[in-house]
Scaffold this motif. Sequence first.
Motif, PDB file in Angstrom:
ATOM      1  N   ARG A 170       0.838  -1.200   0.000  1.00 48.20           N
ATOM      2  CA  ARG A 170       0.000   0.000   0.000  1.00 48.20           C
ATOM      3  C   ARG A 170       0.874   1.252   0.000  1.00 48.20           C
ATOM      4  O   ARG A 170       1.977   1.248   0.562  1.00 48.20           O
ATOM      5  N   ASN A 171       0.354   2.323  -0.615  1.00 45.42           N
ATOM      6  CA  ASN A 171       1.045   3.601  -0.512  1.00 45.42           C
ATOM      7  C   ASN A 171       0.054   4.704  -0.184  1.00 45.42           C
ATOM      8  O   ASN A 171      -1.140   4.606  -0.490  1.00 45.42           O
ATOM      9  N   GLY A 172       0.552   5.746   0.492  1.00 46.04           N
ATOM     10  CA  GLY A 172      -0.322   6.829   0.924  1.00 46.04           C
ATOM     11  C   GLY A 172       0.477   8.071   1.239  1.00 46.04           C
ATOM     12  O   GLY A 172       1.711   8.086   1.151  1.00 46.04           O
ATOM     13  N   VAL A 173      -0.246   9.118   1.642  1.00 46.73           N
ATOM     14  CA  VAL A 173       0.389  10.394   1.968  1.00 46.73           C
ATOM     15  C   VAL A 173      -0.272  10.990   3.201  1.00 46.73           C
ATOM     16  O   VAL A 173      -1.485  10.872   3.398  1.00 46.73           O
ATOM     17  N   VAL A 183       4.281  13.745   3.863  1.00 50.94           N
ATOM     18  CA  VAL A 183       5.036  12.521   4.114  1.00 50.94           C
ATOM     19  C   VAL A 183       4.380  11.375   3.351  1.00 50.94           C
ATOM     20  O   VAL A 183       3.207  11.061   3.561  1.00 50.94           O
ATOM     21  N   PHE A 184       5.149  10.775   2.462  1.00 54.98           N
ATOM     22  CA  PHE A 184       4.676   9.662   1.649  1.00 54.98           C
ATOM     23  C   PHE A 184       5.245   8.364   2.198  1.00 54.98           C
ATOM     24  O   PHE A 184       6.379   8.317   2.671  1.00 54.98           O
ATOM     25  N   ALA A 185       4.449   7.303   2.137  1.00 57.84           N
ATOM     26  CA  ALA A 185       4.907   6.001   2.610  1.00 57.84           C
ATOM     27  C   ALA A 185       4.422   4.913   1.672  1.00 57.84           C
ATOM     28  O   ALA A 185       3.310   4.976   1.143  1.00 57.84           O
ATOM     29  N   ILE A 186       5.274   3.930   1.463  1.00 61.15           N
ATOM     30  CA  ILE A 186       4.886   2.726   0.730  1.00 61.15           C
ATOM     31  C   ILE A 186       5.325   1.534   1.572  1.00 61.15           C
ATOM     32  O   ILE A 186       6.422   1.533   2.146  1.00 61.15           O
ATOM     33  N   SER A 187       4.451   0.563   1.696  1.00 61.88           N
ATOM     34  CA  SER A 187       4.809  -0.629   2.467  1.00 61.88           C
ATOM     35  C   SER A 187       5.614  -1.566   1.572  1.00 61.88           C
ATOM     36  O   SER A 187       5.257  -1.805   0.421  1.00 61.88           O
ATOM     37  N   ASP A 188       6.708  -2.055   2.104  1.00 62.57           N
ATOM     38  CA  ASP A 188       7.517  -3.033   1.370  1.00 62.57           C
ATOM     39  C   ASP A 188       7.120  -4.455   1.739  1.00 62.57           C
ATOM     40  O   ASP A 188       7.630  -5.412   1.158  1.00 62.57           O
ATOM     41  N   ASP A 189       6.212  -4.560   2.706  1.00 61.24           N
ATOM     42  CA  ASP A 189       5.572  -5.825   3.059  1.00 61.24           C
ATOM     43  C   ASP A 189       4.065  -5.625   2.961  1.00 61.24           C
ATOM     44  O   ASP A 189       3.573  -4.496   3.057  1.00 61.24           O
ATOM     45  N   ALA A 190       3.334  -6.698   2.754  1.00 59.81           N
ATOM     46  CA  ALA A 190       1.877  -6.606   2.693  1.00 59.81           C
ATOM     47  C   ALA A 190       1.325  -6.299   4.086  1.00 59.81           C
ATOM     48  O   ALA A 190       1.690  -6.963   5.068  1.00 59.81           O
ATOM     49  N   VAL A 191       0.461  -5.286   4.171  1.00 59.05           N
ATOM     50  CA  VAL A 191      -0.137  -4.879   5.452  1.00 59.05           C
ATOM     51  C   VAL A 191      -1.626  -4.617   5.249  1.00 59.05           C
ATOM     52  O   VAL A 191      -2.089  -4.401   4.129  1.00 59.05           O
TER      53      VAL A 191
END
Length: 244
Positions: A170-173, A183-191
Motif C-alpha cells: 500500500r502507498n499513501g500520503v 510525508v509519503f509512505a509505501i509498504s515493502d511488506d503486505a499490510v
Amino acid sequence: MRATLFAILMSLAASLASAETCREDVFDGADFTICEVDLTQETLRLFLRDARGEVFGTFRRIDDALPDGQRLGFAVNAGMFHEDRSPVGLYIEDGQQEQRIITSDGPGNFGLLPNGVFCVNDHRAAIIESRAFAANPPVCRYATQSGPMLVIDGALHPRFIENGSSLNIRNGVGVDRTGTRAVFAISDDAVNFHHFGRLFRDHLGLPNALYLDGRVSRLHVPALGRSDFGFPVGPILGTVVDAR
C-alpha cells in the motif's frame, strides 16, 4: 570571499539533498519506505499527460519529458485510475481540472467513505474529506482524490479492523499540522489498512493521511537506487529537482 562561496555551495548542496529525503523504516514488524517533502523548499506536483495528451504512465517518461537540467527527485503513483489510466475522482493539474470530485459511496477502496483529496497550493498541502471539499472547495494548484482516508483529525478510519485479513502492498500520503510537510509512505511488506493507518498516526505523528493505491503501488527514489517498474499507471506525484 572564499568563505561566502563555500557557504553558498553548502546551502545549495543541502537544498538538493533535501529534495530526496527518503529512508527505509520499520513499524510494527513491517518494512516501509518513507519520503518527506518540505513544501516550503521543494517543488511537488502532479503528472498525468505529456504534451501530446498521452498519459505518461511511467517515471522514465516523465523524467525524459522534463526540461534540460531538471529531473524527478522522488515520485509515487498518485491514486486510482480507470482502464485508460485516467484518474478516478477529482484531478487538478497546474490549476486545470480534468476530473470532477465524487462524493457518493461505492465499491472498492475509493468508495469506502470517508475518502479525501490531497491538495497542494502556495507551498502548502492539505488532506480534506471529499464532502467537506465539495461543500467549500479551496484553491488547489494540484489535487488528487483517493480513498479511503487513513487518518482523520487524529482518528483512524472507522471501518478499519485491527486484525483485518486484507493484506497488500500500500502507498499513501500524510500532512503535518502546519501543512508544510507532506510525508509519503509505501509498504515493502503486505499490510492491512489498520496497520497502514497506524503508521501515519502513531509512528509518523500525522493528523491526516490518505490512501493512494494498493498492489500497483510504485516508488521512484534515485537516492535509494530504486525505481519500481511494472505496467503503466495513472496520475503520478513527484518532486522536480536540479539535475546537475
